[in-house]
Enzyme design. Structure first.
Site, PDB file in Angstrom:
ATOM      1  N   HIS A 264       0.671  -1.181  -0.022  1.00  0.00           N
ATOM      2  CA  HIS A 264       0.022   0.189  -0.078  1.00  0.00           C
ATOM      3  C   HIS A 264       0.813   1.275   0.058  1.00  0.00           C
ATOM      4  O   HIS A 264       0.946   2.169  -0.867  1.00  0.00           O
ATOM      5  CB  HIS A 264      -1.068   0.022   1.200  1.00  0.00           C
ATOM      6  CG  HIS A 264      -1.861   1.206   1.189  1.00  0.00           C
ATOM      7  ND1 HIS A 264      -3.093   1.199   0.909  1.00  0.00           N
ATOM      8  CD2 HIS A 264      -1.518   2.373   1.761  1.00  0.00           C
ATOM      9  CE1 HIS A 264      -3.817   2.441   1.282  1.00  0.00           C
ATOM     10  NE2 HIS A 264      -2.785   3.200   1.552  1.00  0.00           N
ATOM     11  N   GLU A 265       1.751   1.329   0.796  1.00  0.00           N
ATOM     12  CA  GLU A 265       2.853   2.330   0.806  1.00  0.00           C
ATOM     13  C   GLU A 265       3.551   2.537  -0.261  1.00  0.00           C
ATOM     14  O   GLU A 265       3.951   3.646  -0.892  1.00  0.00           O
ATOM     15  CB  GLU A 265       3.516   2.278   2.234  1.00  0.00           C
ATOM     16  CG  GLU A 265       2.862   2.489   3.529  1.00  0.00           C
ATOM     17  CD  GLU A 265       1.729   3.691   3.783  1.00  0.00           C
ATOM     18  OE1 GLU A 265       1.915   4.616   3.208  1.00  0.00           O
ATOM     19  OE2 GLU A 265       0.659   3.653   4.183  1.00  0.00           O
ATOM     20  N   HIS A 268       1.978   4.594  -2.852  1.00  0.00           N
ATOM     21  CA  HIS A 268       2.051   5.904  -2.646  1.00  0.00           C
ATOM     22  C   HIS A 268       3.645   6.371  -3.271  1.00  0.00           C
ATOM     23  O   HIS A 268       3.632   7.215  -4.011  1.00  0.00           O
ATOM     24  CB  HIS A 268       2.187   6.123  -1.003  1.00  0.00           C
ATOM     25  CG  HIS A 268       0.879   6.313  -0.675  1.00  0.00           C
ATOM     26  ND1 HIS A 268      -0.216   7.159  -1.280  1.00  0.00           N
ATOM     27  CD2 HIS A 268       0.259   5.678   0.480  1.00  0.00           C
ATOM     28  CE1 HIS A 268      -1.457   7.320  -0.459  1.00  0.00           C
ATOM     29  NE2 HIS A 268      -1.077   6.111   0.600  1.00  0.00           N
ATOM     30  N   GLU A 294      -4.226   7.971  -2.792  1.00  0.00           N
ATOM     31  CA  GLU A 294      -4.720   6.852  -2.305  1.00  0.00           C
ATOM     32  C   GLU A 294      -5.214   5.862  -3.352  1.00  0.00           C
ATOM     33  O   GLU A 294      -5.037   4.541  -3.238  1.00  0.00           O
ATOM     34  CB  GLU A 294      -6.122   7.063  -1.434  1.00  0.00           C
ATOM     35  CG  GLU A 294      -5.484   7.709  -0.016  1.00  0.00           C
ATOM     36  CD  GLU A 294      -4.502   6.897   0.653  1.00  0.00           C
ATOM     37  OE1 GLU A 294      -4.608   5.663   0.578  1.00  0.00           O
ATOM     38  OE2 GLU A 294      -4.072   7.507   1.460  1.00  0.00           O
TER      39      GLU A 294
END
Length: 499
Positions: A264-265, A268, A294
């Site tokens: 997830h990070e 980003h 996001e």
């Protein structure tokens, strides 16, 4: 390329000076989240407040106003004009906030992050409550100084998602909740049952770290321009496109916590690492919005590494890092367990069907707090009530309830809706991307460069030169359309749970 005028060069130099403050502040933020000793927090908070105050002074100075007016009127360079427009947006809002007051607020938030961490460790909301009360009061006051139309919360939304309003969310969210509730009920009625205990086995943290790093390399995160650390809450820290740092958290008995938060990070980070280098040193070297940001993190977490095709290709590879236990777990059982649908207490551990319920809960609370309808001291009780209403579960502690997110301690009000908006953006972009990139084949061959390249071309490289809804329409040829997320989830979970 047209030669820059003397005034344009001076404008860019002025922006680079401000960017230096931003990079220093982000570096301090990373250090505060990952390795600062608790005794250093108060002094660090003072430093962060002073630097933030200096940055605001520059952003709202007479010199900045002169540059904005001249660049908008005389510059023939599109980048210069867009940079001036972004500076004007910040100037028009920030100049209304007294510098000393803003500096005090930033210092408060920096201290509050550490207090939140302590309160969470001790499971004691009362430690954090006075700080949160002050932070809410500042945001209420700032909203009035910034100005807004309609609901006061719109002033906070504008900081994170330009173009999105309470009126829009109050239309989209209830319809999405209705669709998600229907899907959840169909899953619950299905005879197919996931056995998540298959995944909850001791998995050495060192092995999880190696697995997380290898997954990040696989999707294209450049470790020569970044690093992976540990923090109480997973985070990404974009100092500049050549220095994008990540943090994750580990649970020895559930590898999903670290692995999927790392991906997830990493999503980003892919955005930040691939912003056009020509934008560096300007306020345009940033994501279009937090929702678009996001969309990238959720895309890699939920659309790529949670896809059946990804695991068909990589399950044996995964088991080379995993404990012996997983050698007896079939791919079918593993994949089904990954897609258990069950209301959970923790947002970052929620499944894709219940995830947005967590966001809607926080959105309702933020609106109520900003409009004075709920007080900080009432939050634990009301949080638990809304968890029961939205998800049918009741937290047994503040740690698993109102204290689970760092965002409010950082002053990030108006941010939470970006998570669900990002989910909606991701589904709509995925629908377009699959028409141009052979998505299934990419997963079969681990060709993540093609997927990443598409997003870099259509989203990443533009930085903040386009607003989120503008960018979404330009890429997908449609306004925001929640139907794509509902369709995606219906097809995916209908296949898994056979309805």
């Amino acid at each position: 390329m047209v030669e820059l005028t003397s005034k344009e060069k001076k404008f860019l130099e002025f922006l680079k000076e401000q960017n230096a403050y931003k990079e220093a502040l982000t570096t301090l933020q990373w250090d505060s989240h990952t390795q600062i000793p608790r005794g250093g927090v108060d002094q660090r908070s003072e430093v962060v407040g002073i630097l933030s105050g200096k940055l605001q002074q520059a952003e709202t100075s007479d010199r900045m106003k002169e540059f904005i007016d001249e660049m908008k009127m005389t510059s023939e360079n599109e980048l210069i004009r867009k940079a001036a427009e972004e500076c004007e947006r910040v100037y028009d809002k920030s100049r209304n906030v007294p510098n000393a007051e803003y500096q005090n607020y930033v210092t408060l938030c920096s201290k509050a992050e550490s207090v939140w961490e302590e309160a969470r460790e001790k499971d004691d909301f009362s430690l954090f409550e006075p700080y949160l009360k002050e932070i809410i009061g500042y945001n209420q006051e700032f909203a009035e100084l910034w100005g807004y139309e309609g609901d006061r919360y719109n002033a906070l939304l504008d900081n994170n998602e330009t173009g999105v309003t309470v009126e829009m969310l109050d239309k989209v969210f209830p319809e999405l909740r209705k669709s998600l509730t229907s899907l959840i009920e169909q899953v619950q009625a299905s005879p197919v049952k996931a056995d998540v205990s298959l995944l909850q086995t001791p998995f050495p943290i060192e092995s999880q770290k190696v697995l997380s790093e290898e997954l990040l390399k696989m999707i294209g995160y450049r470790f020569e321009d970044g690093r992976l650390d540990t923090s109480a809450h997973p985070y990404s820290f974009a100092i500049n496109p050549n220095d994008v740092r990540l943090s994750t958290k580990y649970d020895e008995n559930d590898f999903r916590t670290s692995v999927f938060s790392s991906v997830h990070e990493g999503g980003h980070a892919l955005y930040e690492q691939n912003i056009g280098r020509h934008l560096m040193g300007t306020p345009l070297s940033a994501a279009s919005s937090m929702g678009m940001h996001e969309s990238q993190s959720l895309y890699w977490e939920m659309f790529v590494t949670a896809d059946r095709g990804f695991w068909e290709t990589n399950y044996d590879w995964f088991r080379s890092f995993a404990p012996e236990h997983f050698k007896s777990v079939s791919l079918d059982d593993f994949y089904l367990a990954l897609h258990e649908v069950k209301a959970s207490l923790i947002r970052i551990e929620a499944d894709p069907l219940t995830y947005s319920m967590h966001i809607m809960l926080r959105y309702e609370l933020e609106k109520a707090l900003l409009n004075g309808d709920v007080k900080a001291a009432e939050l634990p009780h009301i949080w638990n009530e809304l968890m029961q209403k939205y998800l049918g579960v009741m937290p047994g502690s503040d740690r698993d309830g109102v204290l689970q997110d760092i965002h409010w301690s950082s002053g990030d009000f108006g941010y939470f809706p970006s998570y669900t908006l990002g989910y909606l953006y991701a589904a709509q972009l995925h629908n377009t991307m699959k028409k141009e990139v052979p998505f299934e084949k990419c997963l079969q061959t681990n060709d993540f460069a093609s997927i990443r390249g598409w997003f870099t071309e259509h989203i990443h490289r533009h930085g903040k030169t386009k607003q989120p809804l503008e960018l979404l329409k330009e890429v997908s040829s449609e306004e925001l359309n929640p139907a794509y997320l509902v369709q995606y989830l219906t097809e995916k979970y209908g296949t898994i749970y056979k309805f």
